[in-house]
Design an enzyme around this catalytic site. Structure first.
Site: not given
Length: 308
Positions: A118, A87
């Site tokens: 992960e 953004e």
């Protein structure tokens, strides 16, 4: 669990005594309990603001010198990093290599779970290949122990980069790998271990605050206006004209003309404000651009330069 494994706990995985009966109450009561837990998040974030301010200032200095910001995270934490970085480009007009988000498991992990991503420290090698000594590494891990994040922080340390860890665990196992430790102690989740709840909300607030403050430090705003926003379509073109009007008080027609002449919002702001002063003379576009360059892209400093 085998005898040689040690269980390392995080408060985010604890049982929350306030919500133990959440499956026995009405839907409205469920929502009220979740909302009451959510209300604890801003206070947890407020407690880390001094540490966050220090990180923003260090980061701004490094970015001005050519450094880059890297977010590393897995699961919800990684997705929030991707969202924040994405953004910034249209909002503040930065280049796409200033703030880079790395998600354990790659782009596929943004929309679906990638098992064991992960835990795969080897997966960091490609993501961390571009880290340089001037960079800033932000490890995002609610539990404070994610192996993928640990490998990224180690890679940053080896390259001489500044390292930071954002977590909801007050005693994170990865603390020793971070030059800057930011703990949003949100406690046990309404649903044990569901860190997309309070821990995720806290991380989003921290990242929003970090990146917004960084953009302000780097001169991408004038007042509270996004003067480096890219008017890439008709809607954003209209928003740009409104922004120019709000920043300068010029008419829509004058704003349209300035935007066409200058080609971007920030130069248009300087051109309109500096050129509309009764005691001054109209500056040209090149003068506005030179003033902005001399000021490092800060509108107020560019205006002061033109007044001198």
């Amino acid at each position: 669990m085998s005898n040689d494994q040690v269980r390392v706990s995080s408060p985010t995985e604890d049982i929350n005594p306030r919500t133990e009966s959440i499956d026995q109450i009405s839907t409205l009561e469920v929502l009220r309990l979740i909302n009451a837990e959510d209300a604890l998040v801003p206070g947890a974030v407020a407690a880390l603001l001094p540490a966050l301010a220090e990180l923003v200032e260090v980061t701004a200095a490094r970015v001005r010198a050519g450094g880059r910001v890297h977010y590393f995270g897995a699961g919800t934490s990684g997705r929030l990093g991707v969202l924040d970085a994405a953004e910034l480009l249209p909002t503040f007009g930065i280049a796409d290599d200033v703030v880079i988000a790395h998600q354990a498991g790659g782009s596929r992990a943004f929309v679906q779970a990638v098992e064991n991503a992960e835990d795969d420290e080897s997966g960091v090698a490609a993501d961390a290949a571009g880290i340089g000594p001037a960079d800033i590494i932000l490890g995002l891990a609610a539990s404070g122990r994610t192996p993928y994040v640990a490998a990224a922080l180690r890679a940053g340390r080896q390259m001489g980069a500044v390292t930071a860890l954002v977590t909801s665990n007050p005693m994170p196992p990865l603390a020793d790998l971070a030059d800057h430790l930011l703990v949003a102690d949100t406690g046990a989740e309404a649903i044990a271990g569901s860190t997309r709840l309070k821990a995720g909300s806290a991380l989003k607030l921290v990242l929003n605050s970090f990146s917004t403050a960084l953009m302000i430090q780097l001169g991408h705003t004038y007042r509270n206006l996004m003067v480096d926003m890219r008017p890439t379509n008709a809607k954003l073109r209209g928003r740009s004209i409104q922004l120019l009007h709000d920043a300068t008080g010029a008419t829509d027609a004058e704003c349209e003309q300035a935007l066409d002449l200058c080609g971007d919002i920030k130069t248009s702001v300087v051109f309109l404000i500096a050129g509309s002063r009764p005691a001054g003379t109209m500056i040209d576009v090149d003068a506005a651009r030179r003033a902005l360059k001399a000021s490092g892209g800060h509108v107020r400093e560019a205006l002061a330069h033109l007044r001198a």
